[in-house]
Design a protein around this motif. Structure first.
Motif, PDB file in Angstrom:
ATOM      1  N   ALA A  48      28.068   0.542  -2.663  1.00  0.00           N
ATOM      2  CA  ALA A  48      28.055   1.979  -2.999  1.00  0.00           C
ATOM      3  C   ALA A  48      29.481   2.463  -3.221  1.00  0.00           C
ATOM      4  CB  ALA A  48      27.394   2.782  -1.885  1.00  0.00           C
ATOM      5  N   LEU A  49      29.652   3.319  -4.214  1.00  0.00           N
ATOM      6  CA  LEU A  49      30.972   3.876  -4.527  1.00  0.00           C
ATOM      7  C   LEU A  49      30.860   5.400  -4.513  1.00  0.00           C
ATOM      8  CD1 LEU A  49      33.922   3.501  -5.594  1.00  0.00           C
ATOM      9  CD2 LEU A  49      32.960   3.584  -7.905  1.00  0.00           C
ATOM     10  N   ILE A  50      31.763   6.031  -3.754  1.00  0.00           N
ATOM     11  CA  ILE A  50      31.770   7.506  -3.696  1.00  0.00           C
ATOM     12  C   ILE A  50      33.118   7.986  -4.230  1.00  0.00           C
ATOM     13  CG2 ILE A  50      31.583   9.532  -2.185  1.00  0.00           C
ATOM     14  CD1 ILE A  50      30.044   7.709  -0.185  1.00  0.00           C
ATOM     15  N   LEU A  51      33.080   8.733  -5.316  1.00  0.00           N
ATOM     16  CA  LEU A  51      34.316   9.245  -5.923  1.00  0.00           C
ATOM     17  C   LEU A  51      34.508  10.713  -5.564  1.00  0.00           C
ATOM     18  CD1 LEU A  51      34.169   7.855  -9.588  1.00  0.00           C
ATOM     19  CD2 LEU A  51      35.321   6.901  -7.599  1.00  0.00           C
ATOM     20  N   LEU A  52      35.732  11.060  -5.191  1.00  0.00           N
ATOM     21  CA  LEU A  52      36.058  12.449  -4.846  1.00  0.00           C
ATOM     22  C   LEU A  52      37.394  12.837  -5.463  1.00  0.00           C
ATOM     23  CD1 LEU A  52      35.067  11.088  -1.699  1.00  0.00           C
ATOM     24  CD2 LEU A  52      34.405  13.463  -1.806  1.00  0.00           C
ATOM     25  N   THR A  80      27.522  16.382   2.057  1.00  0.00           N
ATOM     26  CA  THR A  80      27.962  14.997   2.313  1.00  0.00           C
ATOM     27  C   THR A  80      26.830  14.203   2.961  1.00  0.00           C
ATOM     28  OG1 THR A  80      30.116  15.979   2.733  1.00  0.00           O
ATOM     29  CG2 THR A  80      29.886  13.633   3.209  1.00  0.00           C
ATOM     30  N   ALA A  81      26.248  14.764   4.009  1.00  0.00           N
ATOM     31  CA  ALA A  81      25.153  14.060   4.684  1.00  0.00           C
ATOM     32  C   ALA A  81      23.974  13.867   3.737  1.00  0.00           C
ATOM     33  CB  ALA A  81      24.705  14.849   5.920  1.00  0.00           C
ATOM     34  N   ALA A  82      23.822  14.787   2.774  1.00  0.00           N
ATOM     35  CA  ALA A  82      22.687  14.710   1.843  1.00  0.00           C
ATOM     36  C   ALA A  82      22.746  13.442   0.993  1.00  0.00           C
ATOM     37  CB  ALA A  82      22.651  15.951   0.951  1.00  0.00           C
ATOM     38  N   PHE A  83      23.957  12.938   0.712  1.00  0.00           N
ATOM     39  CA  PHE A  83      23.989  11.667  -0.037  1.00  0.00           C
ATOM     40  C   PHE A  83      24.328  10.472   0.848  1.00  0.00           C
ATOM     41  CE2 PHE A  83      28.249  13.563  -1.013  1.00  0.00           C
ATOM     42  CZ  PHE A  83      29.100  12.555  -0.594  1.00  0.00           C
ATOM     43  N   VAL A  84      25.064  10.718   1.951  1.00  0.00           N
ATOM     44  CA  VAL A  84      25.473   9.584   2.805  1.00  0.00           C
ATOM     45  C   VAL A  84      24.260   8.977   3.528  1.00  0.00           C
ATOM     46  CG1 VAL A  84      26.785   8.962   4.869  1.00  0.00           C
ATOM     47  CG2 VAL A  84      27.856  10.364   3.102  1.00  0.00           C
ATOM     48  N   LEU A  85      23.402   9.816   4.078  1.00  0.00           N
ATOM     49  CA  LEU A  85      22.258   9.265   4.844  1.00  0.00           C
ATOM     50  C   LEU A  85      21.350   8.394   3.952  1.00  0.00           C
ATOM     51  CD1 LEU A  85      21.499  12.300   7.203  1.00  0.00           C
ATOM     52  CD2 LEU A  85      22.245  10.020   7.904  1.00  0.00           C
ATOM     53  N   PHE A 118      27.956   8.535  10.725  1.00  0.00           N
ATOM     54  CA  PHE A 118      26.530   8.263  10.511  1.00  0.00           C
ATOM     55  C   PHE A 118      26.197   6.781  10.622  1.00  0.00           C
ATOM     56  CE2 PHE A 118      26.470  12.390   8.075  1.00  0.00           C
ATOM     57  CZ  PHE A 118      25.682  13.048   8.997  1.00  0.00           C
ATOM     58  N   SER A 119      27.196   5.918  10.371  1.00  0.00           N
ATOM     59  CA  SER A 119      26.896   4.478  10.386  1.00  0.00           C
ATOM     60  C   SER A 119      27.270   3.820  11.708  1.00  0.00           C
ATOM     61  CB  SER A 119      27.602   3.777   9.223  1.00  0.00           C
ATOM     62  OG  SER A 119      28.994   3.974   9.306  1.00  0.00           O
ATOM     63  N   GLN A 120      27.574   4.650  12.721  1.00  0.00           N
ATOM     64  CA  GLN A 120      28.093   4.077  13.970  1.00  0.00           C
ATOM     65  C   GLN A 120      27.127   3.103  14.660  1.00  0.00           C
ATOM     66  OE1 GLN A 120      28.475   7.016  17.290  1.00  0.00           O
ATOM     67  NE2 GLN A 120      27.680   8.502  15.847  1.00  0.00           N
ATOM     68  N   PHE A 121      25.838   3.242  14.436  1.00  0.00           N
ATOM     69  CA  PHE A 121      24.895   2.308  15.089  1.00  0.00           C
ATOM     70  C   PHE A 121      24.388   1.241  14.116  1.00  0.00           C
ATOM     71  CE2 PHE A 121      24.409   6.450  17.340  1.00  0.00           C
ATOM     72  CZ  PHE A 121      25.030   6.061  18.517  1.00  0.00           C
ATOM     73  N   THR A 122      25.107   1.042  13.024  1.00  0.00           N
ATOM     74  CA  THR A 122      24.704   0.032  12.038  1.00  0.00           C
ATOM     75  C   THR A 122      25.846  -0.976  11.853  1.00  0.00           C
ATOM     76  OG1 THR A 122      25.674   0.997  10.042  1.00  0.00           O
ATOM     77  CG2 THR A 122      23.588   1.930  10.770  1.00  0.00           C
ATOM     78  N   PHE A 123      25.599  -1.988  11.029  1.00  0.00           N
ATOM     79  CA  PHE A 123      26.662  -2.959  10.722  1.00  0.00           C
ATOM     80  C   PHE A 123      27.372  -2.614   9.408  1.00  0.00           C
ATOM     81  CE2 PHE A 123      23.672  -5.328  13.419  1.00  0.00           C
ATOM     82  CZ  PHE A 123      24.542  -5.727  14.425  1.00  0.00           C
ATOM     83  N   ILE A 124      27.053  -1.463   8.858  1.00  0.00           N
ATOM     84  CA  ILE A 124      27.620  -1.092   7.551  1.00  0.00           C
ATOM     85  C   ILE A 124      29.103  -0.737   7.691  1.00  0.00           C
ATOM     86  CG2 ILE A 124      27.492   0.629   5.686  1.00  0.00           C
ATOM     87  CD1 ILE A 124      24.432   0.787   6.422  1.00  0.00           C
ATOM     88  N   LYS A 125      29.891  -1.290   6.782  1.00  0.00           N
ATOM     89  CA  LYS A 125      31.348  -1.047   6.829  1.00  0.00           C
ATOM     90  C   LYS A 125      31.766  -0.253   5.594  1.00  0.00           C
ATOM     91  CE  LYS A 125      32.677  -3.152  10.591  1.00  0.00           C
ATOM     92  NZ  LYS A 125      31.596  -2.491  11.339  1.00  0.00           N
ATOM     93  N   PRO A 149      14.948  13.633   0.597  1.00  0.00           N
ATOM     94  CA  PRO A 149      13.711  12.902   0.225  1.00  0.00           C
ATOM     95  C   PRO A 149      13.798  12.282  -1.172  1.00  0.00           C
ATOM     96  CG  PRO A 149      13.189  15.074   1.146  1.00  0.00           C
ATOM     97  CD  PRO A 149      14.663  15.036   0.950  1.00  0.00           C
ATOM     98  N   LEU A 150      14.373  13.026  -2.135  1.00  0.00           N
ATOM     99  CA  LEU A 150      14.487  12.496  -3.503  1.00  0.00           C
ATOM    100  C   LEU A 150      15.473  11.334  -3.564  1.00  0.00           C
ATOM    101  CD1 LEU A 150      14.555  15.900  -5.399  1.00  0.00           C
ATOM    102  CD2 LEU A 150      12.754  14.182  -5.540  1.00  0.00           C
ATOM    103  N   ALA A 151      16.562  11.479  -2.840  1.00  0.00           N
ATOM    104  CA  ALA A 151      17.573  10.405  -2.831  1.00  0.00           C
ATOM    105  C   ALA A 151      16.985   9.150  -2.186  1.00  0.00           C
ATOM    106  CB  ALA A 151      18.815  10.861  -2.087  1.00  0.00           C
ATOM    107  N   LEU A 152      16.157   9.343  -1.165  1.00  0.00           N
ATOM    108  CA  LEU A 152      15.527   8.179  -0.508  1.00  0.00           C
ATOM    109  C   LEU A 152      14.567   7.459  -1.472  1.00  0.00           C
ATOM    110  CD1 LEU A 152      14.821   9.569   3.094  1.00  0.00           C
ATOM    111  CD2 LEU A 152      16.392   7.719   2.479  1.00  0.00           C
ATOM    112  N   GLU A 153      14.018   8.218  -2.413  1.00  0.00           N
ATOM    113  CA  GLU A 153      13.138   7.583  -3.422  1.00  0.00           C
ATOM    114  C   GLU A 153      13.944   6.842  -4.486  1.00  0.00           C
ATOM    115  OE1 GLU A 153      10.658  10.508  -5.305  1.00  0.00           O
ATOM    116  OE2 GLU A 153       9.844  11.195  -3.385  1.00  0.00           O
TER     117      GLU A 153
END
Ligand code: AMP
Length: 448
Positions: free
Chosen positions: A74-78, A51-56, A94-101, A32-36
Motif C-alpha cells: 500500500a502507498l499513501i501519498l500526502l 485518516t482512519a477511514a482509509f487506514v483501517l 492502528f497496526s500495533q497488534f498486527t505484524f504489519i510494518k 464499509p465501501l473501502a472494505l469492499e
C-alpha cells in the motif's frame, strides 16, 4: 460502533485502545465501501477522522500471520512532511497488534537511511511525492505490487505543484486494485482531471458541507485599524482568552517572524513555523507544541498544513486568508474531533472584502466582536453591497487648492508622484508589516 464494521478483531482492539467509540461521519460512510475494495473519492475536511477511514480498511486487507515481506502493498501519498509523519503515527497506532510494518519517505530526512528502510520492504509506505520520486529514480523503490493507493489531501498536492510527480507515482502502481482519493475541497479542473485518470468507477462521498464546517468552532471577526493595532489585539487575546494552545496565522513569513519576535519579547512561549524553517525547526516546533512546552505557534499556511495538535483551541487569523478553502484549512486546526474551538479573524479595511467573500462561500455570518480595551476606529465599511462587500467611493479629483478638476485631467506622471510633498502622504505599514509604504491618503475607508 466500530464493531459494526467487518474489521479484524486485532484492529478493533487497537480502536478500543485509542478510545475511539463512535465512528465519525466520514468513517461511517467510507469504511464499509473501502472494505469492499471500491475506489473512493472522498471530500472531507481536515480533522474529520479521514485518516482512519482509509487506514483501517488497508490494514484489514493486509492483516495476516508474520511472514517475510517481498513487496510494498500500500502507498499513501500526502503533500507535506508533517501530514506524512502524522499518518505514519496513525498507521502504527492502528497496526500495533498486527505484524504489519510501515515506513516513511519524506524530504528533510537521510536519503541512505530511507534506502535501508526500503530494502527491508515495508507493507505500507507513506510519503511525499518529491522524495519518493528521488528514491524511485535512484532505483531504491519498487511499487509494482502495490494493491492500494491513497492520495490524501489531493487538492493540496496539486496546489503545491505535485501534479506530475503524483501522476508518475500513480503510473508506477499498475497492479493496484483499489485507489482512494481524499480532498478537503471539491477542487478545480486539475483535481477533476486527476480523478478521471486515477480512479475507476469511484464512489463519491461528499461529507464536506462547507456551510456546516466545524460546528464546534465559534467564528468571530474583530475590526482593526492597521497592523500595529492588530498586534495589540493579538496581545490582548493571548493574555485574556481562555485557551490551551493557540495558533496565529499570517499571510507572509516576514509578518510571522515579526509577531513571533514580539511574543518572545513578552516572554510568551512561542514558536514560528514558515517555509524558510528547516525540517529540524519544524519538528521541534510541532513536538514542543504537542508536549505543551510551547503554547503559541505563529505560522503561515503552507507550514501549518495538516497540523493535528490536541488542545489547539484558538486560531487567530492575523491576516485574512486569501481564499475560502484556505480559511477552511486554517480553522480546521481547531474544533477537531468534536472539541470546542474559537477562530478569530482580524479585519482591516483591506481584509473586509476577502472576509465577506469567505462568509458567502461558507454561507455563514461571522460573529462581530468588539473588545473595549483595544477598540479602534475602523468598524467596517460605511456602506456594503448586497454581497457584503464594501461599496467603493470614487475619489474626487481636486487640485492642490481643493478645487474640483475637470474629468479629463490626466493621472500624475511618475516624476510628479516622486515630487509630491510629504504632507500629502499617509505613512502606512506595508502588507508584511516591515517597510513603511508611502501612499496617498485614501478618501474612502473601504476602497483598497
Ligand atoms: P484526521 O481527520 O484523520 O486527521 O483525524 C483528526 C483527529 O481525530 C485525530 O487526532 C484522530 O486520532 C481523531 N479521531 C479520528 N477518528 C476518531 C473517532 N472515531 N473518535 C475519536 N477521535 C477520532
Amino acid at each position: 460502533m466500530f464493531s459494526d464494521f467487518a474489521l479484524h478483531e486485532r484492529l478493533l482492539k487497537a480502536v478500543a485502545e485509542l478510545k475511539f467509540v463512535e465512528p465519525t461521519p466520514v468513517q461511517a460512510a467510507a469504511i464499509p465501501l473501502a472494505l469492499e475494495g471500491r475506489d473512493l473519492r472522498v471530500t472531507a475536511q481536515t480533522g474529520s477522522g479521514k485518516t482512519a477511514a482509509f487506514v483501517l480498511p488497508i490494514l484489514n486487507r493486509l492483516i495476516g500471520p508474520a511472514k517475510i515481506r517481498v513487496s510494498i502493498k500500500a502507498l499513501i501519498l500526502l503533500p507535506t512532511r508533517e501530514l506524512a509523519q502524522q499518518t505514519l503515527k496513525e498507521v502504527e497506532r492502528f497496526s500495533q497488534f498486527t505484524f504489519i510494518k510501515s515506513g516513511l519517505i519524506t524530504g528533510g530526512e537521510d536519503f541512505k537511511v530511507q534506502a535501508a528502510m526500503l530494502r527491508k520492504v515495508p507493507d505500507i509506505l507513506i510519503g511525499t511525492p518529491g522524495r519518493l520520486l528521488e528514491q524511485l529514480n535512484a532505483g531504491n523503490l519498487d511499487l509494482k505490487e502495490v494493491e492500494v493507493l491513497v492520495l490524501d489531501e489531493a487538492d493540496r498536492m496539486l496546489d503545491m505543484g505535485f501534479s506530475e510527480d503524483v501522476q508518475r507515482l500513480v503510473d508506477e502502481c499498475p497492479n493496484r486494485q483499489q485507489t482512494m482519493l481524499f480532498s478537503a475541497t471539491t477542487g478545480g479542473s486539475g483535481l477533476r482531471e486527476m480523478i478521471g485518470k486515477v480512479l475507476n468507477n469511484a464512489e463519491h462521498l461528499q461529507l464536506n458541507q462547507v456551510s456546516q464546517l466545524n460546528a464546534t468552532t465559534r467564528q468571530q471577526i474583530i475590526t482593526a485599524d492597521h497592523n500595529q493595532h492588530k498586534e495589540q489585539i493579538v496581545n490582548w487575546l493571548l493574555a485574556n482568552e481562555t485557551y490551551q494552545k493557540a495558533i496565529v496565522f499570517t499571510n507572509t513569513r516576514a509578518m510571522a517572524d515579526r509577531i513571533y519576535g514580539r511574543l518572545v519579547a513578552q516572554d510568551y512561549k512561542a514558536f514560528v513555523l514558515h517555509g524558510e524553517k528547516d525540517q529540524k525547526d519544524r519538528k521541534l516546533a510541532i513536538d514542543r507544541l504537542k508536549q505543551g512546552g510551547v503554547k503559541i505557534l505563529v505560522a503561515t499556511d503552507v507550514a501549518a498544513r495538516g497540523l493535528d495538535v490536541d488542545g489547539l483551541d484558538l486560531v487567530i487569523n492575523f491576516d485574512m486568508p486569501r481564499s475560502g478553502d484556505e480559511y477552511v484549512h486554517r480553522i480546521g486546526r481547531t474544533g477537531r474531533a468534536g472539541n470546542d474551538g474559537l477562530a478569530i479573524s482580524l479585519i482591516c479595511h483591506g481584509d473586509w472584502n476577502l472576509m465577506s467573500s469567505v462568509e458567502r462561500y461558507l454561507k455563514q455570518s461571522f460573529e462581530r466582536r468588539t473588545i473595549k480595551e483595544v477598540k479602534g476606529t475602523y468598524g467596517g465599511p460605511k456602506n456594503v453591497k448586497a454581497s457584503g462587500k464594501a461599496v467603493g467611493v470614487k475619489k474626487k479629483k481636486t487640485d492642490a487648492k481643493g478645487v474640483k478638476k475637470k474629468s479629463a485631467a490626466k493621472a500624475p506622471t511618475k516624476r510628479k508622484i516622486a515630487n509630491r510633498p510629504k504632507t500629502d502622504a499617509l505613512s502606512l505599514v506595508s502588507k508584511d508589516g516591515m517597510a513603511p509604504l508611502k501612499r496617498r491618503k485614501p478618501e474612502a475607508p473601504a476602497a483598497e
